[in-house]
Design an enzyme around this catalytic site. Structure first.
Site, PDB file in Angstrom:
ATOM      1  N   CYS A 140       0.870  -1.175   0.000  1.00  0.00           N
ATOM      2  CA  CYS A 140       0.000   0.000   0.000  1.00  0.00           C
ATOM      3  C   CYS A 140       0.908   1.226   0.000  1.00  0.00           C
ATOM      4  CB  CYS A 140      -0.849  -0.032   1.272  1.00  0.00           C
ATOM      5  SG  CYS A 140      -1.851   1.435   1.538  1.00  0.00           S
ATOM      6  N   CYS A 173      -0.749   3.695  -6.583  1.00  0.00           N
ATOM      7  CA  CYS A 173      -1.692   3.160  -5.599  1.00  0.00           C
ATOM      8  C   CYS A 173      -2.007   1.755  -6.062  1.00  0.00           C
ATOM      9  CB  CYS A 173      -2.967   3.994  -5.563  1.00  0.00           C
ATOM     10  SG  CYS A 173      -4.262   3.247  -4.545  1.00  0.00           S
TER      11      CYS A 173
HETATM   12  N1  DGL Z   1      -3.822   0.599  -2.048  1.00  0.00           N
HETATM   13  C1  DGL Z   1      -3.580   1.778  -1.263  1.00  0.00           C
HETATM   14  C2  DGL Z   1      -2.380   2.533  -1.831  1.00  0.00           C
HETATM   15  O1  DGL Z   1      -1.586   1.942  -2.549  1.00  0.00           O
HETATM   16  C3  DGL Z   1      -4.849   2.573  -1.178  1.00  0.00           C
HETATM   17  C4  DGL Z   1      -4.926   3.401   0.001  1.00  0.00           C
HETATM   18  C5  DGL Z   1      -6.306   3.768   0.436  1.00  0.00           C
HETATM   19  O2  DGL Z   1      -6.895   2.974   1.169  1.00  0.00           O
HETATM   20  O3  DGL Z   1      -6.762   4.868   0.096  1.00  0.00           O
HETATM   21  O4  DGL Z   1      -2.184   3.698  -1.547  1.00  0.00           O
END
Ligand code: DGL
Length: 280
Positions: free
Chosen positions: A79, A198
């Protein structure tokens, strides 16, 4: 041993606020199917991208502690938001206190490392959550390695909720995808490479491709993170020896497992049976 964590070797832990980390898990498992993996999605509290530094740090630390308790010696923050806002504090302040033999790695550095060989114009864009963009982590990491590269970011606050609510293929998603890609390219028309910063965004890839000019190279992170993790394990024999190798994968979620099972199966195209865990 400290903090009473299991000493025996265990799976490699991957953590994300929700489903996004599955895009990393997929690539990592493809490259290294021999290891055991334990995936934890904090689906009950997603999204993280619009939360404060303090809250993202607190939630991420809880997740890391849970994965340590469940036997992981190596945890990947799959993440970007958690990598941007919590990784450094966890590495510097918490690991020495919790168990100095365990390791937590992020995914921003491995993504930054690949960029120098991809961009020709030396103008790079980053699409990410507001938290990741505000942290300045991408420009900082890229400039450490490639000071000549110009980096522009665009925060996409609704893209994670679109994915988490299965709207990634809906007509409604088009508006938000087109808007943010357009904003980014207006900030710097010389961009020839866009990082999908993301882990949820590869799940929106069809829409992203629709609104990105063909001459621009899109960079999802999965492959780069997988190759970087393999190189890390080759360099760190002690940690590698603490990773079990039966080829299994378990899933944990803070939400109802049924909901996770359905969505994860859709994203991974495999049957998934998750267990519910509480983080606190
Ligand atoms: N998958 C997360 C990232 O790479 C998302 C974060 C979120 O929950 O907004 O930032």
């Amino acid at each position: 041993m400290s903090a009473g964590y299991p000493c025996a070797p265990g799976p490699i832990g991957l953590f994300d606020s929700g489903y996004g980390g599955l895009t990393i898990l997929n690539q990592v498992r493809q490259l290294m199917p021999q290891y055991d993996y334990l995936y934890l999605g904090d689906n009950a509290r997603t999204p993280y991208g619009t939360r404060s530094f303090e809250v993202v740090y607190e939630f991420t630390l809880q997740a890391v502690e849970k994965l340590f308790e469940m036997g992981c010696h190596l945890v990947i923050l799959a993440c970007n938001t958690a990598s941007a806002k919590a990784l450094r504090s966890i590495q510097q302040n918490d690991i020495p206190r919790l168990d100095a033999t365990r390791r937590v790695l992020g995914i921003i550095r491995p993504t930054a490392e690949c960029i120098g060989a991809i961009t020709h114009t030396r103008h790079v864009g980053v699409l990410a959550t507001p938290g990741t963009i505000r942290s300045g982590s991408y420009p900082a990491e890229i400039h450490k390695l490639f000071p000549d590269i110009m980096v522009q970011g665009e925060a996409c606050p609704l893209w994670v909720p679109l994915v988490e609510n299965y709207e990634f293929d809906s007509p409604g998603a088009d508006y938000f995808v087109q808007k943010h890609i357009g904003n980014l390219l207006r900030k710097d028309p010389d961009i020839d490479t866009i990082i999908l910063g993301c882990t949820h965004y590869p799940l929106l890839l069809n829409k992203i491709l629709k609104y990105t000019p063909r001459k621009i190279k899109l960079v999802p992170q999965g492959d780069y993170v997988a190759y970087s993790l393999r190189a890390y394990l080759e360099r760190h024999e002690r940690i590698e020896a603490m990773c079990t190798k039966q080829g299994t994968c378990r899933f944990l979620t803070t939400e109802a497992p049924d909901k996770f099972n359905d969505s994860a199966a859709m994203f991974l195209r495999k049957k998934v049976i998750a267990e519910r865990v509480a983080l606190d």
